[in-house]
Design a protein around this motif. Structure first.
Motif, PDB file in Angstrom:
ATOM      1  N   GLU A   1      21.805  -4.843  -2.522  1.00  0.00           N
ATOM      2  CA  GLU A   1      20.428  -4.314  -2.480  1.00  0.00           C
ATOM      3  C   GLU A   1      20.407  -2.965  -1.750  1.00  0.00           C
ATOM      4  N   LEU A   2      21.133  -2.923  -0.638  1.00  0.00           N
ATOM      5  CA  LEU A   2      21.212  -1.676   0.131  1.00  0.00           C
ATOM      6  C   LEU A   2      21.892  -0.579  -0.678  1.00  0.00           C
ATOM      7  N   ALA A   3      22.977  -0.953  -1.372  1.00  0.00           N
ATOM      8  CA  ALA A   3      23.716   0.037  -2.168  1.00  0.00           C
ATOM      9  C   ALA A   3      22.821   0.632  -3.249  1.00  0.00           C
ATOM     10  N   ILE A   4      22.014  -0.234  -3.888  1.00  0.00           N
ATOM     11  CA  ILE A   4      21.111   0.240  -4.941  1.00  0.00           C
ATOM     12  C   ILE A   4      20.103   1.222  -4.353  1.00  0.00           C
ATOM     13  N   ALA A   5      19.531   0.848  -3.189  1.00  0.00           N
ATOM     14  CA  ALA A   5      18.539   1.714  -2.561  1.00  0.00           C
ATOM     15  C   ALA A   5      19.163   3.061  -2.203  1.00  0.00           C
TER      16      ALA A   5
ATOM     17  N   VAL B   1      12.945   8.316   2.522  1.00  0.00           N
ATOM     18  CA  VAL B   1      12.353   7.250   3.331  1.00  0.00           C
ATOM     19  C   VAL B   1      12.770   5.911   2.731  1.00  0.00           C
ATOM     20  N   LEU B   2      13.308   5.032   3.573  1.00  0.00           N
ATOM     21  CA  LEU B   2      13.755   3.730   3.081  1.00  0.00           C
ATOM     22  C   LEU B   2      12.987   2.625   3.792  1.00  0.00           C
ATOM     23  N   LEU B   3      12.366   1.769   2.980  1.00  0.00           N
ATOM     24  CA  LEU B   3      11.618   0.633   3.517  1.00  0.00           C
ATOM     25  C   LEU B   3      12.453  -0.619   3.321  1.00  0.00           C
ATOM     26  N   LEU B   4      12.908  -1.203   4.409  1.00  0.00           N
ATOM     27  CA  LEU B   4      13.741  -2.401   4.281  1.00  0.00           C
ATOM     28  C   LEU B   4      12.909  -3.626   4.645  1.00  0.00           C
ATOM     29  N   ASP B   5      12.744  -4.505   3.687  1.00  0.00           N
ATOM     30  CA  ASP B   5      11.944  -5.699   3.931  1.00  0.00           C
ATOM     31  C   ASP B   5      12.877  -6.846   4.322  1.00  0.00           C
ATOM     32  N   GLU B   6      12.978  -7.121   5.579  1.00  0.00           N
ATOM     33  CA  GLU B   6      13.845  -8.169   6.116  1.00  0.00           C
ATOM     34  C   GLU B   6      15.238  -8.155   5.489  1.00  0.00           C
ATOM     35  N   PRO B   7      16.016  -7.110   5.796  1.00  0.00           N
ATOM     36  CA  PRO B   7      17.321  -6.959   5.138  1.00  0.00           C
ATOM     37  C   PRO B   7      18.297  -8.103   5.414  1.00  0.00           C
ATOM     38  N   ALA B   8      18.087  -8.841   6.497  1.00  0.00           N
ATOM     39  CA  ALA B   8      19.029  -9.927   6.800  1.00  0.00           C
ATOM     40  C   ALA B   8      18.452 -11.301   6.490  1.00  0.00           C
TER      41      ALA B   8
ATOM     42  N   LEU C   1       0.837  -1.206   0.000  1.00  0.00           N
ATOM     43  CA  LEU C   1       0.000   0.000   0.000  1.00  0.00           C
ATOM     44  C   LEU C   1       0.869   1.251   0.000  1.00  0.00           C
ATOM     45  N   VAL C   2       1.912   1.214   0.805  1.00  0.00           N
ATOM     46  CA  VAL C   2       2.749   2.394   0.954  1.00  0.00           C
ATOM     47  C   VAL C   2       3.550   2.666  -0.320  1.00  0.00           C
ATOM     48  N   THR C   3       4.040   1.583  -0.968  1.00  0.00           N
ATOM     49  CA  THR C   3       4.856   1.790  -2.165  1.00  0.00           C
ATOM     50  C   THR C   3       4.012   2.004  -3.420  1.00  0.00           C
TER      51      THR C   3
ATOM     52  N   GLY D   1       6.480   6.885  -9.486  1.00  0.00           N
ATOM     53  CA  GLY D   1       6.437   8.279  -9.049  1.00  0.00           C
ATOM     54  C   GLY D   1       6.830   8.421  -7.591  1.00  0.00           C
ATOM     55  N   ARG D   2       6.446   7.436  -6.777  1.00  0.00           N
ATOM     56  CA  ARG D   2       6.795   7.523  -5.351  1.00  0.00           C
ATOM     57  C   ARG D   2       8.293   7.322  -5.160  1.00  0.00           C
ATOM     58  N   VAL D   3       8.879   6.422  -5.961  1.00  0.00           N
ATOM     59  CA  VAL D   3      10.332   6.236  -5.873  1.00  0.00           C
ATOM     60  C   VAL D   3      11.033   7.545  -6.228  1.00  0.00           C
ATOM     61  N   GLN D   4      10.558   8.182  -7.314  1.00  0.00           N
ATOM     62  CA  GLN D   4      11.182   9.445  -7.739  1.00  0.00           C
ATOM     63  C   GLN D   4      11.049  10.523  -6.666  1.00  0.00           C
ATOM     64  N   ARG D   5      10.020  10.410  -5.819  1.00  0.00           N
ATOM     65  CA  ARG D   5       9.835  11.402  -4.755  1.00  0.00           C
ATOM     66  C   ARG D   5      10.543  11.009  -3.470  1.00  0.00           C
ATOM     67  N   GLY D   6      11.290   9.914  -3.506  1.00  0.00           N
ATOM     68  CA  GLY D   6      12.154   9.618  -2.359  1.00  0.00           C
ATOM     69  C   GLY D   6      11.730   8.462  -1.478  1.00  0.00           C
ATOM     70  N   LEU D   7      10.723   7.717  -1.894  1.00  0.00           N
ATOM     71  CA  LEU D   7      10.320   6.546  -1.104  1.00  0.00           C
ATOM     72  C   LEU D   7      10.866   5.287  -1.782  1.00  0.00           C
ATOM     73  N   VAL D   8      11.855   4.686  -1.184  1.00  0.00           N
ATOM     74  CA  VAL D   8      12.546   3.564  -1.816  1.00  0.00           C
ATOM     75  C   VAL D   8      12.421   2.326  -0.943  1.00  0.00           C
ATOM     76  N   ARG D   9      12.272   1.180  -1.582  1.00  0.00           N
ATOM     77  CA  ARG D   9      12.158  -0.065  -0.832  1.00  0.00           C
ATOM     78  C   ARG D   9      13.259  -1.044  -1.225  1.00  0.00           C
TER      79      ARG D   9
END
Lengths: 254, 344
Positions: free
Chosen positions: A157-161, A168-175, A49-51, A75-83
């Motif tokens: 993945e982190l480097a790309i984000a 705002v960064l949404l990390l989905d189970e980074p480990a 929903l958020v992304t 559009g949300r990614v371009q505005r700074g919301l990255v997952r």
């Protein structure tokens, strides 16, 4: 401080099944929030929903005071919301340098240019090598992704984000899926995330949650049942109930 | 964790950069030289069969254009000849109906018509994915075919478009009966297109398209629209296919409905798979081998040549799934790695 990221009364129902019910969340720059909850609590739906992958039934998502509820995922990614993704989504035949380079070019609006290999562009590559160096991937910059370890892929993945310079960064189970021996590297990378970045981390590993988060949000049956300090979360009666039993009933009294 | 000062990092980056650039230029020069050598060899070995060689070049342009959307963007299509045929008819109609007989202008007309057809096909095709997309592509090529058939006052319908007259190239070189001029014209066109496409496929845009082929979700998470990028690639592909169509119209001075056919589209896909998708060299190798094999086998055994072509395909798909070029490339890189050399 004004909120960089706000979710206001977000609701999603599939037919009669309410999977996200009246969820509100507000974050300022530099926040480190861990979003936890039992299986089926609606964490994935919340991310979607958020992304922008899913349209909410009602409610609003705001980025830096701009409503983005009607704006699509790109559009949300371009505005700074990255997952980031729970399971790495990388291109097996490409190199880390190419992945990060593509992200940098996309951010600077140059990803549609028809000429010039970006591996030979000084400005782009300086940033790419810098990011890879920060995450300890410099020596792998030109190896194919299929040849590098899974823990290193998670770091990529982190480097790309980060290359997208999110607010705002949404990390989905980074480990997730990383062998125990490599989790230290991931934690180190998480600890070194830019200070002004607002981070939401979805995570099951409670050790990681306690080390990383300054604030914990617990989702159960689509509702936020706890939002507070990590130290208080295990004492909370509703959280204990949700995790230890009878959480199936939580949806009824919500 | 490694501690590197910024200056050594920058110096390392600069050497990597120049090494990579040198590698790209070297490979481009090899490719360019290979085309020139094969073209010259064809001219020396088959001086009486330049028409066939020119046709191979025209079809090679079609297969290259198919590689752009299928090999680089992952769009499944059996309708690529719609773009090729549009270019052929545009070039032919310019001469036959408007008296524009300059081969360069005719080629430009073909490029433009191909690009427009590419835009139309791209917009329609991207409404679907997978199997429905494949079916849409077949529907499109039949629609183009039927349209050309019905508009017979413009296209000559099933009789074909005739009446194409050609001015000398640059006002100097007549298009002769033996096809020398047409062949040289074709080789030069192919070299120009090949060089431009090499630039495109390794540009940021080309990299973006390769990403889209592998994982559109990932690309969207970067904030890029896969849809926009693939339509752009379709327009480029249309221009390339249109160049091939125009060359075919110019070299044969007739355009038949076959140029727009499903059969032609399917054959192009077979050639691409034979050579290897996702590589410009693969597209060229596949076209040359398929068409020479077809010509040779159909002359040797006019009744069972299709069986032979079928057998060749089965062998390639079963034993060299990356195509002839892809497999040879793999074998070479394995040998390189075992002798201690590493790739950048």
């Amino acid at each position: 401080m004004s909120a960089v990221f706000e979710v206001i009364n977000l609701k999603k129902a599939f037919g009669g099944l309410v999977v996200t019910n009246d969820v509100s969340l507000s974050m300022v720059a530099g926040d480190r929030v861990a979003l936890i909850g039992p299986n089926g609590a609606g964490k994935t739906t919340f991310v979607n929903l958020v992304t922008g992958a899913l349209k909410p039934s009602s409610g609003e998502v705001r980025l830096r005071n701009e409503p983005v509820t009607r704006i699509g995922p790109t559009g949300r990614v371009q505005r700074g919301l990255v997952r980031s993704f729970q399971v790495t989504r990388l291109f097996q035949d490409m190199t880390p340098a190419e992945h990060v380079g593509l992200a940098v070019l996309q951010r600077t609006g140059k990803s549609a240019e028809l000429h010039g290999n970006f591996l030979t562009r000084p400005a782009v590559m300086e940033e790419v090598y810098d990011l890879l160096e920060r995450l300890g991937l410099y020596s792998l910059a030109h190896r194919k992704v299929r040849e590098i370890a899974y823990g290193q892929q998670r770091l990529l993945e982190l480097a790309i984000a980060l290359a997208l310079k999110p607010s705002v960064l949404l990390l989905d189970e980074p480990a997730a899926g990383v062998p125990q021996s490599d989790t230290g590297r991931i934690e180190e990378a998480l600890a070194n995330l830019p200070a002004d970045l607002a981070v939401v981390m979805i995570e099951h590993d409670m050790d990681l949650v306690f080390r990383f988060a300054k604030r914990v949000v617990v989702l159960a049956a689509g509702t936020i049942i706890f939002d507070g300090l990590p130290a208080d979360v295990t004492k909370d009666a509703r959280v204990r109930e949700a995790y230890l039993g009878s959480y199936a009933n939580a949806g009824l009294n919500a | 964790m490694t501690e590197k000062t910024n200056s050594t990092l920058a110096a390392g980056a600069a050497t990597t950069r120049s090494r990579l650039r040198a590698g790209f230029i070297k490979r481009d020069l090899y490719g360019f030289a290979a085309i020139v050598i094969v073209a010259a060899a064809g001219y020396v070995l088959f001086p009486d069969n330049l028409a066939l060689l020119t046709r191979i070049i025209a079809i090679a342009l079609l297969v290259l254009s198919l590689d752009l959307v299928t090999g680089y963007c992952g769009v499944a299509t059996l309708g690529q000849a719609a773009l090729f045929g549009s270019g052929a008819y545009a070039a032919g109609i310019l001469s036959a109906h408007y008296g524009i007989n300059d081969p360069l202008l005719m080629t430009l007309g073909g490029i433009f018509a191909g690009a427009v057809a590419g835009l139309i096909c791209g917009i329609v095709m991207l409404r679907a994915h997978g199997l429905p997309q494949l079916v849409l592509s077949i529907a499109l090529v039949y629609l183009f075919h039927e349209f050309a058939n019905k508009a017979s006052s413009w296209t000559g319908g099933s009789d074909g478009l005739s009446g194409i007259v050609l001015d000398p190239l640059f006002g100097l070189y007549e298009f002769d009966l033996f096809g020398h001029t047409a062949y040289f014209f074709g080789v030069v066109l192919l070299l120009i297109v090949f060089t431009l496409l090499r630039i495109v496929v390794r540009s940021p845009f080309g990299m973006l398209c390769r990403g889209i082929k592998e994982d559109p979700v990932r690309i969207r998470a970067l904030g890029a629209s896969p849809h926009k990028a693939v339509i752009k690639m379709y327009i480029i592909s249309g221009a390339v296919a249109g160049t091939g169509g125009a060359l075919s119209a110019i070299s044969t001075q007739v355009v038949a409905l076959d140029a727009l056919s499903f059969t032609q589209s399917a054959e192009a896909l077979v050639m691409l798979v034979l050579g290897g998708t996702g590589s410009l060299f693969g597209a060229l190798v596949g076209t040359v081998i398929f068409m020479l094999f077809e010509d040779f086998v159909s002359a040797a055994n006019p009744f069972h040549w299709l069986t032979m072509v079928g057998a060749l395909l089965i062998v390639v798909v079963l034993f060299a799934p990356k195509g002839i070029f892809g497999t040879v490339q793999d074998l070479l890189s394995v040998r390189k790695n075992t002798t201690g050399e590493t790739r950048p």
